[in-house]
Write an enzyme that holds these catalytic residues in place. Structure first.
Site, PDB file in Angstrom:
ATOM      1  CD  GLU A  57     -24.733   9.225   2.072  1.00  0.00           C
ATOM      2  OE1 GLU A  57     -24.206   8.963   3.163  1.00  0.00           O
ATOM      3  OE2 GLU A  57     -24.429  10.223   1.397  1.00  0.00           O
ATOM      4  CG  HIS A 117     -54.103  20.601   1.369  1.00  0.00           C
ATOM      5  ND1 HIS A 117     -55.412  21.004   1.241  1.00  0.00           N
ATOM      6  CD2 HIS A 117     -53.969  20.159   2.643  1.00  0.00           C
ATOM      7  CE1 HIS A 117     -56.043  20.836   2.398  1.00  0.00           C
ATOM      8  NE2 HIS A 117     -55.187  20.316   3.267  1.00  0.00           N
ATOM      9  CE  LYS A 158     -18.337  13.686  -2.655  1.00  0.00           C
ATOM     10  NZ  LYS A 158     -17.804  13.051  -1.459  1.00  0.00           N
TER      11      LYS A 158
HETATM   12  O1  PA5 Z   1     -22.629   9.982   5.402  1.00  0.00           O
HETATM   13  C1  PA5 Z   1     -21.648  10.299   4.768  1.00  0.00           C
HETATM   14  O2  PA5 Z   1     -20.590   9.694   4.882  1.00  0.00           O
HETATM   15  C2  PA5 Z   1     -21.650  11.496   3.844  1.00  0.00           C
HETATM   16  O3  PA5 Z   1     -22.909  11.985   3.611  1.00  0.00           O
HETATM   17  C3  PA5 Z   1     -20.797  12.599   4.437  1.00  0.00           C
HETATM   18  O4  PA5 Z   1     -21.284  12.885   5.720  1.00  0.00           O
HETATM   19  C4  PA5 Z   1     -20.800  13.848   3.595  1.00  0.00           C
HETATM   20  O5  PA5 Z   1     -20.429  13.543   2.295  1.00  0.00           O
HETATM   21  C5  PA5 Z   1     -19.828  14.865   4.175  1.00  0.00           C
HETATM   22  O6  PA5 Z   1     -18.553  14.329   4.255  1.00  0.00           O
HETATM   23  P1  PA5 Z   1     -17.413  14.996   5.110  1.00  0.00           P
HETATM   24  O7  PA5 Z   1     -17.829  15.010   6.523  1.00  0.00           O
HETATM   25  O8  PA5 Z   1     -16.218  14.138   4.869  1.00  0.00           O
HETATM   26  O9  PA5 Z   1     -17.224  16.401   4.580  1.00  0.00           O
END
Ligand code: PA5
Length: 442
Positions: A282, A303, A417
């Site tokens: 990310e 394996h 989303k």
């Molecule tokens: O790193 C990030 O920002 C995302 O992966 C969030 O942690 C994830 O989408 C969960 O979001 P939230 O804590 O707002 O539910």
């Protein structure tokens, strides 16, 4: 720093890559300065940088008190969250737990994880498991609006209130969310739940050392003080190895190694790699750039994926998480008849064989054109996990800046989303819904 995780990059950097690494040192130092001075992109999300040393006694004892409450009344505690609100706690708990804890009786509650998928059967099976048992919930969402944990929380809150009554539920539901924003904050206030705040300036994937990770880890019975102390050590003294790792991976990337495989030979580290994949994936995958983070569990995956790593397209490098000591010793017995031909390792402990497998694999992969970075960890415990977490976080910030991206946003995760909301006819998504329907008809 003695007695800490270390980075060995000499087997990864040879010839051209070593020269490239040398040339990148100035860029790494500049990226470090950008990070530490808060002058780079995403600088409103740098709260994690001095987080370990800023955690005080009051915060730790409050978390321990909440954990004690859940441990005293619950057989199960369901930690609900996804992405950064899930992976850190899952990784640390799995790394520290007995591998078969789920099948053994224990003093405290069993920690379960929900809200990290939308699997109907997964949720059904968990509801089936906790039915008739006292359970608590830690619901974690920074935005407070994420669909997956939202659905899971609605289901388990409803179940808990019906099963144990409103008062028990109120005592044993804890929300971890933004200080002000989001549906979860409003709901928690309305219902009178205990809450913990995820600081504004700490993004999800950098939040494991906030209550997001610390509360479930404490509920599972592990030492959050030692975890934080390990991170503090790395915050204070880890810069050299942080730079070594950031430089080496960027040098390899620039020399055509586009995929980094995090490999372990220690089954309990599987979810550390899952957490690491989110952190780097990310943070770096932007603008059609970025090292693709992948992971393997060895020797298991030798394996299955071994052939591809040894002999497939040469775009890989490998970072091996190499653990020093195991907690227990298991000696391979001798056998008079030796029908299985294993007497040559009789009397050795299992980890000795694993270490030889690790060395043999590293040599084979290097011979096959897969450079090997090594991160050594004296053993798997809270302290070294704390070091490892902070090490990876800081290297990620520096590495992202070296790559020229903002390591602290994640605009790309919104696209699925939008489509999902349109397909589910969520109010506000009418236009997108019509466009998708037209597209599907073609
Ligand atoms: O790193 C990030 O920002 C995302 O992966 C969030 O942690 C994830 O989408 C969960 O979001 P939230 O804590 O707002 O539910």
């Amino acid at each position: 720093m003695n007695n800490s995780i270390q980075v060995i990059s000499k087997y990864a950097l040879d010839g051209k890559t070593a020269e490239r690494a040398q040339a990148l040192r100035a860029s790494a130092l500049a990226a470090k300065l950008t990070l530490e001075s808060g002058s780079g992109k995403g600088n409103d999300f740098l709260g994690w940088l001095h987080l370990p040393s800023s955690i005080d006694e009051q915060q730790l004892s409050a978390i321990e008190k909440s954990a004690a409450q859940l441990r005293s009344e619950c057989e199960y505690v369901i930690s609900i969250g996804i992405g950064g609100s899930y992976l850190g706690a899952k990784a640390v708990i799995e790394a520290l737990s007995d591998h078969f804890a789920a099948y053994k009786s224990s003093n405290g509650p069993k920690v379960l994880f929900a809200g990290s998928n939308i699997g109907e059967d997964y949720l059904y099976d968990m509801m089936d498991l906790v039915r008739g048992h006292k359970f608590g919930i830690i619901v974690i969402s920074k935005s407070g609006t994420t669909t997956e944990p939202g659905i899971a929380f609605r289901l388990f809150k409803d179940m808990l209130e019906k099963q144990e009554g409103k008062e028990f539920a109120q005592r044993n539901i804890i929300a971890v969310t933004d200080a002000r924003r989001g549906a979860l904050r409003g709901l928690a206030t309305q219902e009178g739940y205990a809450t913990y705040v995820i600081p504004d300036n700490v993004g999800g994937r950098f939040s494991v050392l906030t209550p997001v990770g610390l509360l479930p880890i404490a509920v599972a019975g592990f030492d959050i003080r030692a975890l934080v102390a390990g991170a503090v050590e790395m915050e204070k003294d880890g810069d050299d190895i942080v730079l070594d790792y950031a430089i080496a991976r960027n040098a390899l990337y620039q020399n055509g190694k586009k995929i980094e495989i995090l490999a372990n030979f220690t089954p309990r580290l599987h979810f550390i790699a899952e957490w690491w994949k989110q952190l780097y994936g990310e943070s770096e995958g932007k603008g059609h750039k970025g090292i693709f983070p992948a992971s393997v569990d060895f020797t298991t995956d030798l394996h299955s994926m071994g052939q591809m790593i040894q002999d497939g397209e040469r775009t890989l490098f490998e970072t091996v998480l190499s653990v020093g000591d195991q907690d227990h010793e298991v000696i391979i017995p001798g056998d008079e008849k030796d029908l299985d031909g294993l007497n040559y390792i009789a009397g050795k402990n299992v980890d000795y064989v694993n270490k030889m497998a690790e060395l043999g694999t590293r040599l084979a992969h290097m011979d096959g054109g897969v450079p090997n970075l090594i991160i050594t960890m004296p053993k798997v415990n809270e302290r070294y996990l704390g070091q490892l977490i902070y090490f990876f976080e800081k290297a990620c910030g520096i590495s992202g800046y070296m790559l020229g991206v903002n390591p602290f946003d994640q605009p790309g995760v919104e696209d699925y989303k939008r489509n999902m909301f349109a397909l589910l006819n969520k109010p506000g998504y009418e236009e997108q819904s019509a466009a998708i329907q037209a597209r599907l008809k073609k």
